[in-house]
Design a protein around this motif. Structure first.
Motif, PDB file in Angstrom:
ATOM      1  N   THR A   2       2.012 -42.151  26.944  1.00 24.82           N
ATOM      2  CA  THR A   2       1.264 -42.389  28.174  1.00 24.82           C
ATOM      3  C   THR A   2      -0.219 -42.126  27.959  1.00 24.82           C
ATOM      4  OG1 THR A   2       1.657 -40.147  28.907  1.00 24.82           O
ATOM      5  CG2 THR A   2       3.152 -41.844  29.704  1.00 24.82           C
ATOM      6  N   ASN A   3      -0.521 -41.219  27.063  1.00 27.18           N
ATOM      7  CA  ASN A   3      -1.912 -40.930  26.754  1.00 27.18           C
ATOM      8  C   ASN A   3      -2.557 -42.151  26.062  1.00 27.18           C
ATOM      9  OD1 ASN A   3      -4.153 -39.377  26.766  1.00 27.18           O
ATOM     10  ND2 ASN A   3      -3.571 -38.114  25.033  1.00 27.18           N
ATOM     11  N   TRP A   4      -1.827 -42.773  25.154  1.00 28.42           N
ATOM     12  CA  TRP A   4      -2.337 -43.959  24.455  1.00 28.42           C
ATOM     13  C   TRP A   4      -2.482 -45.128  25.423  1.00 28.42           C
ATOM     14  CZ3 TRP A   4      -4.491 -43.885  19.923  1.00 28.42           C
ATOM     15  CH2 TRP A   4      -4.186 -42.895  19.024  1.00 28.42           C
ATOM     16  N   ARG A   6      -3.089 -44.916  28.637  1.00 29.88           N
ATOM     17  CA  ARG A   6      -4.243 -44.637  29.476  1.00 29.88           C
ATOM     18  C   ARG A   6      -5.549 -44.883  28.718  1.00 29.88           C
ATOM     19  NH1 ARG A   6      -3.525 -38.938  31.995  1.00 29.88           N
ATOM     20  NH2 ARG A   6      -1.373 -39.467  32.043  1.00 29.88           N
ATOM     21  N   THR A   7      -5.607 -44.494  27.477  1.00 31.56           N
ATOM     22  CA  THR A   7      -6.817 -44.676  26.660  1.00 31.56           C
ATOM     23  C   THR A   7      -7.068 -46.180  26.459  1.00 31.56           C
ATOM     24  OG1 THR A   7      -6.321 -42.604  25.512  1.00 31.56           O
ATOM     25  CG2 THR A   7      -7.909 -44.067  24.482  1.00 31.56           C
TER      26      THR A   7
END
Length: 190
Positions: A2-4, A6-7
């Motif tokens: 999810t971090n990737w 979002r980025t």
């Protein structure tokens, strides 16, 4: 993960925002002036003028043929008429004594015939009635020429159905003279 995601979404948004910004330099007064459109006029359709008359053959060729014609006419007892017809027939008969080869006839010719001047191209492509011929701007029956062949000492021009249009005899060099089926005089030369 999810971090990737979002980025990636943030980077995509930044790239799209950068493409929409007006921070690009403008092309103010240094732009070239717009082109003026070409005038739109109607095209006039007119008949083209006839081609110019053919150039006279070189003197060296004619003088040899005239001498031969005079000798042949005097030997056979024929007198050339004022229009030169009897002499011309004798000239054709005396010069074109042997068979003509297709390769010697092959090529492009200027044509003089009753009604005007034009061009004929004779090729070695097989065609109805012999080999392919193309006439360009020819008047009368000569406009129908689409094939050719050699028969003994004559060049035979034919129409698309293989019927004879004209028979021509060699008068020396690359010159052939004769008549169409309808009686028009015709000369091919280069």
């Amino acid at each position: 993960m999810t971090n990737w995601t979002r980025t990636g979404a943030v980077l995509l948004t930044l790239l799209l925002a950068a493409g929409c910004s007006r921070s690009m330099p403008t092309f103010g007064s240094s732009d070239p002036a717009p082109l003026t459109p070409a005038p739109r006029q109607r095209v006039a359709a007119r008949q083209l003028p006839p081609p110019p008359p053919p150039a006279a053959p070189a003197m060296s060729e004619n003088s040899a043929f005239e001498n031969e014609t005079d000798v042949t006419a005097s030997e056979t007892g024929q007198n050339a008429s004022s229009d030169g017809q009897a002499g011309q027939e004798t000239q054709v008969a005396s010069v074109s004594s042997g068979p003509i080869s297709r390769n010697s006839v092959l090529g492009a010719y200027k044509v003089t015939t009753t009604g005007g001047n034009c061009q004929i191209i004779l090729s070695l492509t097989k065609w109805t009635g012999g080999y392919r011929a193309a006439s360009r701007g020819c008047p009368g029956a000569v406009a129908d020429v689409s094939a050719w062949d050699v028969a003994g000492n004559q060049v035979v021009l034919k129409d698309s159905g293989g019927s004879n249009v004209a028979n021509l005899s060699s008068t020396g060099g690359s010159r052939y003279e004769g008549q169409t089926k309808s009686g028009q005089q015709i000369s091919l030369y280069r």
